[in-house]
Design a protein around this motif. Structure first.
Motif, PDB file in Angstrom:
ATOM      1  N   GLN A  90     158.671  57.655 132.608  1.00 23.09           N
ATOM      2  CA  GLN A  90     157.739  58.444 131.529  1.00 23.09           C
ATOM      3  C   GLN A  90     157.901  59.338 130.260  1.00 23.09           C
ATOM      4  N   THR A  91     159.159  59.957 130.783  1.00 28.41           N
ATOM      5  CA  THR A  91     159.734  61.012 129.348  1.00 28.41           C
ATOM      6  C   THR A  91     160.407  60.270 129.097  1.00 28.41           C
ATOM      7  N   VAL A  92     161.471  60.645 127.917  1.00 25.72           N
ATOM      8  CA  VAL A  92     161.951  60.665 126.866  1.00 25.72           C
ATOM      9  C   VAL A  92     162.356  61.984 126.333  1.00 25.72           C
ATOM     10  N   HIS A  93     163.629  62.557 126.781  1.00 25.87           N
ATOM     11  CA  HIS A  93     163.794  64.009 126.123  1.00 25.87           C
ATOM     12  C   HIS A  93     165.303  63.775 125.292  1.00 25.87           C
ATOM     13  N   ILE A  94     165.486  63.937 124.148  1.00 18.54           N
ATOM     14  CA  ILE A  94     167.023  63.524 123.454  1.00 18.54           C
ATOM     15  C   ILE A  94     166.923  65.074 123.047  1.00 18.54           C
ATOM     16  N   ASN A  95     168.471  65.796 122.480  1.00 16.82           N
ATOM     17  CA  ASN A  95     168.664  66.387 121.661  1.00 16.82           C
ATOM     18  C   ASN A  95     169.122  66.422 120.908  1.00 16.82           C
ATOM     19  N   ASP A  96     168.391  67.230 120.088  1.00 15.83           N
ATOM     20  CA  ASP A  96     169.109  67.335 118.688  1.00 15.83           C
ATOM     21  C   ASP A  96     169.627  66.324 117.725  1.00 15.83           C
ATOM     22  N   TRP A  97     169.904  66.289 116.079  1.00 17.42           N
ATOM     23  CA  TRP A  97     169.279  65.216 115.179  1.00 17.42           C
ATOM     24  C   TRP A  97     169.981  63.578 115.851  1.00 17.42           C
ATOM     25  N   VAL A  98     171.221  63.699 116.276  1.00 18.69           N
ATOM     26  CA  VAL A  98     172.067  63.027 116.373  1.00 18.69           C
ATOM     27  C   VAL A  98     171.035  62.007 116.863  1.00 18.69           C
ATOM     28  N   LEU A  99     170.485  62.195 118.091  1.00 24.76           N
ATOM     29  CA  LEU A  99     169.149  60.840 118.918  1.00 24.76           C
ATOM     30  C   LEU A  99     168.243  60.880 118.249  1.00 24.76           C
ATOM     31  N   GLY A 100     167.475  61.474 116.685  1.00 19.23           N
ATOM     32  CA  GLY A 100     166.350  61.279 115.636  1.00 19.23           C
ATOM     33  C   GLY A 100     166.340  59.901 116.229  1.00 19.23           C
TER      34      GLY A 100
END
Length: 503
Positions: A133-143
């Motif tokens: 249901q949710t995709v949670h990314i960290n910082d620019w590298v996953l933008g």
């Protein structure tokens, strides 16, 4: 609580890989979210071709992708972290090295842009398979992942955590010609959002893309979140939002950007017995560290950090013809221990102050054999064990950050009954209380101009020495209050659930 399936994606995840705070959070937050009812899985790269994590294992999945015009294969291996499934993405070309981030020689960020845009494309395929249901990314590298999710009109809720707004993945648009991510510049939904706000740069900005396309975003402390909405002001040594302040302010005012303070992993409770035992350990560790100094009874001021602008610039900057570090070394009654590695200019600075007849680069092994100041012990190395020793053995922990999204070393120092001395910026404001207050836990400084900041840093060290030397009972009470501070992942995880996942 409503059931929630979350795919948590990060470039590093302790204990498997770590260079900084992202690794700590990715390794410590998801297990607590799991304990609080979130159905969560982690996705992270597998670094190193012969990584022992996959010895004897077969991949759980394999993806064939057309990336930058080349056919690439990515294998996924599975492991577990405190009950949380971990999906490791393996590819020899992009993650065959054990390095987490690459220091590109010619064009900043370009190597990591290739590597992590590939990782983002693999993650897109994983999202389609797992269907969270949710995709949670960290910082620019996953933008880049959010860009593709939007272009493919995928229904998942998009959550971004910004650990450091100073890293945005800025690359000149001409450098990504023919890359898969060039697509973002050609689509109405992403073209402007992928463009850096500095018009004269003609650059893409992966962090802006992630922030603009997120349903909710957070920084790792409330005060840093507020600072990110303000413009940079070099005259005040204030970093602000580093060009993204306008976008950040818009998200903040809509309630889509919030600050949630990081937690810390504690090994014991802050009881009086544990406090007294910690003081005994401190005494022994200080004695061990102070054998390098002419006057071991002096107040020991410890610094542990990366030798980069964020952590070290204020120590190297000058007023009245001397660097701040030189001013500190001239204070009678202070010994200074520094553990740092990073930019060559700061490593050289540390070394040139350390010795009286030396012009080359210092090494960890050679430092003690060189002519040196009798109240100064620098170690130019990355050494986790020595870092813990300095945190425990110091009387005061020095953390004069130019900016600080959250900070973990000040939390660790308080856990070791070592009052931190910090600049009042970012998460340091949220975690340290001025010693002059009834519930104070450390020392602090700031200023209206850069020179005032530097002078106040030195004055704050003098103030800490005065308490240590002239009012030791008061200093012990300060240590006790610092030791009792607790920043728990359980509280942090609850805010993630309430303010990001379910709101």
């Amino acid at each position: 609580m409503k059931s929630q399936k979350v795919l948590y994606i990060a470039a590093e995840c302790k204990p498997f890989s770590k260079t900084g705070g992202v690794g700590d959070v990715a390794g410590e937050l998801p297990p607590e979210l799991k304990r609080q009812g979130i159905d969560i899985e982690i996705v992270t790269p597998l670094y190193g071709f012969n990584n022992p994590l996959i010895a004897g294992k077969k991949p759980s999945n394999k993806y064939t992708l057309n990336f930058n015009g080349v056919k690439e294969i990515a294998e996924v291996y599975q492991a577990e972290l405190s009950g949380v499934p971990v999906n490791f993405v393996r590819n020899q070309r992009y993650f065959g090295s054990s390095e987490i981030y690459v220091n590109s020689r010619d064009i900043a960020y370009i190597d990591d842009a290739r590597r992590f845009s590939f990782f983002s494309m693999v993650c897109l395929a994983i999202v389609k398979d797992i269907k969270p249901q949710t995709v949670h990314i960290n910082d620019w590298v996953l933008g880049y992942l959010f860009g593709w999710m939007v272009l493919e009109q995928m229904p998942q809720r998009r959550i971004l955590t910004i650990h450091n707004v100073g890293y945005q993945g800025n690359i000149d648009k001409m450098q990504i010609k023919g890359w898969s991510i060039e697509e973002f510049l050609t689509k109405e939904e992403t073209a402007e959002k992928f463009t850096d706000p500095h018009d004269d740069w003609n650059s893409v900005n992966a962090l802006r893309l992630a922030l603009e396309l997120s349903h909710k975003a957070n920084t790792v402390s409330p005060n840093y979140c507020r600072e990110m909405t303000l413009p940079e002001n070099q005259a005040e040594c204030f970093e602000g939002g580093k060009g993204l302040h306008t976008v950040a302010k818009q998200k903040y005012e809509k309630g889509e950007l919030i600050g949630i303070l990081n937690g810390f992993e504690y090994k014991f409770e802050p009881t009086d017995t544990n406090f007294l035992e910690t003081l005994e350990k401190k005494k022994k560790m200080k004695a061990a560290l102070s054998r390098y100094f002419k006057h071991p009874e002096n107040m020991l001021l410890g610094f542990v950090g990366r030798a980069v602008d964020q952590k070290f610039k204020l120590l190297a900057d000058k007023y009245d013809g001397k660097s701040v570090l030189e001013h500190l070394l001239k204070i009678d009654g202070i010994n200074i221990a520094i553990l740092a590695t990073g930019l060559p200019k700061y490593e050289s600075f540390v070394g040139n102050i350390a010795v009286t007849r030396f012009s080359g680069s210092l090494t960890y092994e050679g430092i003690l054999e060189l002519p040196r100041r009798d109240n100064y012990c620098p170690i130019i190395a990355f050494d986790g064990e020595k870092a813990q020793q300095i945190s425990l053995g110091s009387d005061v922990f020095l953390m004069p950050s130019l900016f600080e999204p959250c900070g973990i070393t000040q939390m660790e120092s308080m856990y070791n009954a070592t009052p931190p001395l910090v600049r009042w910026t970012g998460g340091l404001v949220d975690t340290v209380k001025a010693h002059s207050l009834g519930d104070g836990t450390g020392f602090g400084f700031d200023g209206a101009t850069c020179e005032e900041v530097l002078r106040n840093l030195v004055s704050s060290v003098r103030e800490s020495l005065s308490m240590f030397r002239d009012n030791h009972e008061q200093f012990i009470e300060l240590q006790r209050r610092a030791f009792r501070q607790r920043f728990l992942w359980s509280a942090t995880a609850k805010q993630y659930i309430d303010k990001l996942y379910l709101s």
